[in-house]
Motif scaffolding. Sequence first.
Motif, PDB file in Angstrom:
ATOM      1  N   VAL A 102      32.002  40.349 -12.231  1.00  0.00           N
ATOM      2  CA  VAL A 102      30.762  40.918 -11.897  1.00  0.00           C
ATOM      3  C   VAL A 102      31.129  42.264 -10.931  1.00  0.00           C
ATOM      4  N   LEU A 103      31.877  41.847  -9.991  1.00  0.00           N
ATOM      5  CA  LEU A 103      32.213  42.641  -8.609  1.00  0.00           C
ATOM      6  C   LEU A 103      33.081  43.992  -9.371  1.00  0.00           C
ATOM      7  N   LYS A 104      33.962  43.585 -10.235  1.00  0.00           N
ATOM      8  CA  LYS A 104      35.046  44.629 -10.705  1.00  0.00           C
ATOM      9  C   LYS A 104      33.879  45.643 -11.710  1.00  0.00           C
ATOM     10  N   ASN A 105      33.067  45.126 -12.399  1.00  0.00           N
ATOM     11  CA  ASN A 105      32.045  46.061 -13.120  1.00  0.00           C
ATOM     12  C   ASN A 105      31.181  46.849 -12.293  1.00  0.00           C
ATOM     13  N   VAL A 106      30.661  46.159 -10.961  1.00  0.00           N
ATOM     14  CA  VAL A 106      30.016  46.996 -10.141  1.00  0.00           C
ATOM     15  C   VAL A 106      30.829  48.058  -9.402  1.00  0.00           C
ATOM     16  N   LEU A 107      32.309  47.914  -9.237  1.00  0.00           N
ATOM     17  CA  LEU A 107      32.708  48.910  -8.309  1.00  0.00           C
ATOM     18  C   LEU A 107      33.200  50.034  -9.648  1.00  0.00           C
ATOM     19  N   GLY A 108      33.511  49.434 -10.772  1.00  0.00           N
ATOM     20  CA  GLY A 108      33.657  50.527 -12.009  1.00  0.00           C
ATOM     21  C   GLY A 108      32.197  51.435 -12.035  1.00  0.00           C
ATOM     22  N   TRP A 156      43.514  36.914 -12.872  1.00  0.00           N
ATOM     23  CA  TRP A 156      42.236  36.468 -12.340  1.00  0.00           C
ATOM     24  C   TRP A 156      41.529  35.771 -13.313  1.00  0.00           C
ATOM     25  N   ARG A 157      41.909  36.185 -14.725  1.00  0.00           N
ATOM     26  CA  ARG A 157      41.093  35.457 -15.806  1.00  0.00           C
ATOM     27  C   ARG A 157      41.269  34.071 -15.929  1.00  0.00           C
ATOM     28  N   ALA A 158      42.460  33.537 -15.532  1.00  0.00           N
ATOM     29  CA  ALA A 158      42.677  31.990 -15.586  1.00  0.00           C
ATOM     30  C   ALA A 158      42.186  31.339 -14.540  1.00  0.00           C
ATOM     31  N   GLU A 159      41.613  31.947 -13.473  1.00  0.00           N
ATOM     32  CA  GLU A 159      40.756  31.119 -12.622  1.00  0.00           C
ATOM     33  C   GLU A 159      39.577  30.494 -12.914  1.00  0.00           C
ATOM     34  N   HIS A 160      38.984  29.400 -12.262  1.00  0.00           N
ATOM     35  CA  HIS A 160      37.882  28.848 -12.431  1.00  0.00           C
ATOM     36  C   HIS A 160      36.581  29.633 -12.860  1.00  0.00           C
ATOM     37  N   PRO A 161      35.895  29.083 -13.799  1.00  0.00           N
ATOM     38  CA  PRO A 161      34.881  30.235 -14.294  1.00  0.00           C
ATOM     39  C   PRO A 161      33.958  30.779 -13.333  1.00  0.00           C
ATOM     40  N   ALA A 162      33.584  29.992 -12.204  1.00  0.00           N
ATOM     41  CA  ALA A 162      32.655  30.773 -10.942  1.00  0.00           C
ATOM     42  C   ALA A 162      33.342  31.893 -10.385  1.00  0.00           C
ATOM     43  N   VAL A 163      35.004  31.690 -10.066  1.00  0.00           N
ATOM     44  CA  VAL A 163      35.629  32.803  -9.614  1.00  0.00           C
ATOM     45  C   VAL A 163      35.780  33.995 -10.496  1.00  0.00           C
ATOM     46  N   ARG A 164      36.146  33.525 -11.592  1.00  0.00           N
ATOM     47  CA  ARG A 164      36.149  34.525 -12.830  1.00  0.00           C
ATOM     48  C   ARG A 164      35.058  35.391 -13.022  1.00  0.00           C
ATOM     49  N   TRP A 165      33.748  34.958 -13.135  1.00  0.00           N
ATOM     50  CA  TRP A 165      32.616  35.572 -13.363  1.00  0.00           C
ATOM     51  C   TRP A 165      32.453  36.490 -12.008  1.00  0.00           C
ATOM     52  N   THR A 166      32.299  35.940 -10.917  1.00  0.00           N
ATOM     53  CA  THR A 166      32.249  36.811  -9.612  1.00  0.00           C
ATOM     54  C   THR A 166      33.005  37.890  -9.701  1.00  0.00           C
ATOM     55  N   LEU A 167      34.414  37.508 -10.121  1.00  0.00           N
ATOM     56  CA  LEU A 167      35.156  38.959  -9.796  1.00  0.00           C
ATOM     57  C   LEU A 167      34.855  39.747 -10.963  1.00  0.00           C
ATOM     58  N   PHE A 173      37.590  58.189 -14.802  1.00  0.00           N
ATOM     59  CA  PHE A 173      38.562  57.456 -15.638  1.00  0.00           C
ATOM     60  C   PHE A 173      38.508  56.009 -14.929  1.00  0.00           C
ATOM     61  N   ILE A 174      38.967  55.865 -13.667  1.00  0.00           N
ATOM     62  CA  ILE A 174      39.224  54.685 -12.904  1.00  0.00           C
ATOM     63  C   ILE A 174      37.917  53.797 -13.081  1.00  0.00           C
ATOM     64  N   GLY A 175      36.800  54.485 -12.779  1.00  0.00           N
ATOM     65  CA  GLY A 175      35.568  53.680 -13.256  1.00  0.00           C
ATOM     66  C   GLY A 175      35.448  53.124 -14.410  1.00  0.00           C
ATOM     67  N   LEU A 176      35.900  53.723 -15.405  1.00  0.00           N
ATOM     68  CA  LEU A 176      35.643  53.469 -16.789  1.00  0.00           C
ATOM     69  C   LEU A 176      36.760  52.252 -17.046  1.00  0.00           C
ATOM     70  N   SER A 177      37.764  52.294 -16.332  1.00  0.00           N
ATOM     71  CA  SER A 177      38.854  51.265 -16.810  1.00  0.00           C
ATOM     72  C   SER A 177      38.458  50.115 -16.198  1.00  0.00           C
ATOM     73  N   LEU A 178      37.510  49.961 -15.209  1.00  0.00           N
ATOM     74  CA  LEU A 178      37.153  48.846 -14.373  1.00  0.00           C
ATOM     75  C   LEU A 178      36.046  48.068 -15.174  1.00  0.00           C
ATOM     76  N   LEU A 179      35.134  49.022 -16.061  1.00  0.00           N
ATOM     77  CA  LEU A 179      34.348  48.388 -16.807  1.00  0.00           C
ATOM     78  C   LEU A 179      34.373  47.860 -17.889  1.00  0.00           C
ATOM     79  N   ASN A 180      33.641  46.862 -18.211  1.00  0.00           N
ATOM     80  CA  ASN A 180      33.936  46.117 -19.553  1.00  0.00           C
ATOM     81  C   ASN A 180      32.756  46.538 -20.511  1.00  0.00           C
ATOM     82  N   PHE A 181      33.230  47.221 -21.727  1.00  0.00           N
ATOM     83  CA  PHE A 181      32.133  47.278 -22.806  1.00  0.00           C
ATOM     84  C   PHE A 181      32.746  47.649 -24.031  1.00  0.00           C
ATOM     85  N   PRO A 182      32.112  47.385 -25.199  1.00  0.00           N
ATOM     86  CA  PRO A 182      32.855  47.775 -26.734  1.00  0.00           C
ATOM     87  C   PRO A 182      33.047  49.157 -26.548  1.00  0.00           C
ATOM     88  N   GLY A 183      34.412  49.725 -27.108  1.00  0.00           N
ATOM     89  CA  GLY A 183      34.985  50.905 -27.348  1.00  0.00           C
ATOM     90  C   GLY A 183      35.399  51.295 -26.149  1.00  0.00           C
TER      91      GLY A 183
END
Length: 141
Positions: free
Chosen positions: A65-71, A52-63, A93-103
């Motif tokens: 945000v949703l992925k990080n909220v679920l995480g 999904w990272r190759a999608e349109h920027p609006a779709v990419r950002w929406t996904l 562990f699953i929640g952490l794998s969905l989040l985006n953060f350094p480290g």
Amino acid sequence: MWEQIAAHEQLWWWLGALSVVSFVGALLIIPVLVTRMRADYFVSDQPAAGSWRAEHPAVRWTLLVLKNVLGFVLLLAGMAMIFLPGQGLLTMFIGLSLLNFPGKRRIEIALLRNPIVWRPICWIRRKADRPMLQLPDDVRH
């Protein structure tokens, strides 16, 4: 102490309901997320083909945000499951794998070193006929 419990009876009912909902939710969502994870997730930094990272920027950002909220929700639910019924460490562990953060990768691999997390992940992937997760050489079980 019993007086305190009796004085906050409604709070205890809400906590019990939250416990049941988080337990059932974890039972439903964790196997889906574990089986969808690429086998080389921990050894490759490249996104999967058709990601999904190759999608349109609006779709990419929406996904994103949703992925990080679920995480974040799964991370909080996992923390609650440490004290309530459920698989707290695996959910965290699953929640952490969905989040985006350094480290993040370093924390995920540290959690995978714990057999309480590693064994259920292997069991779920075997039941789904998915290849085992590949780990960096220093973390092999």
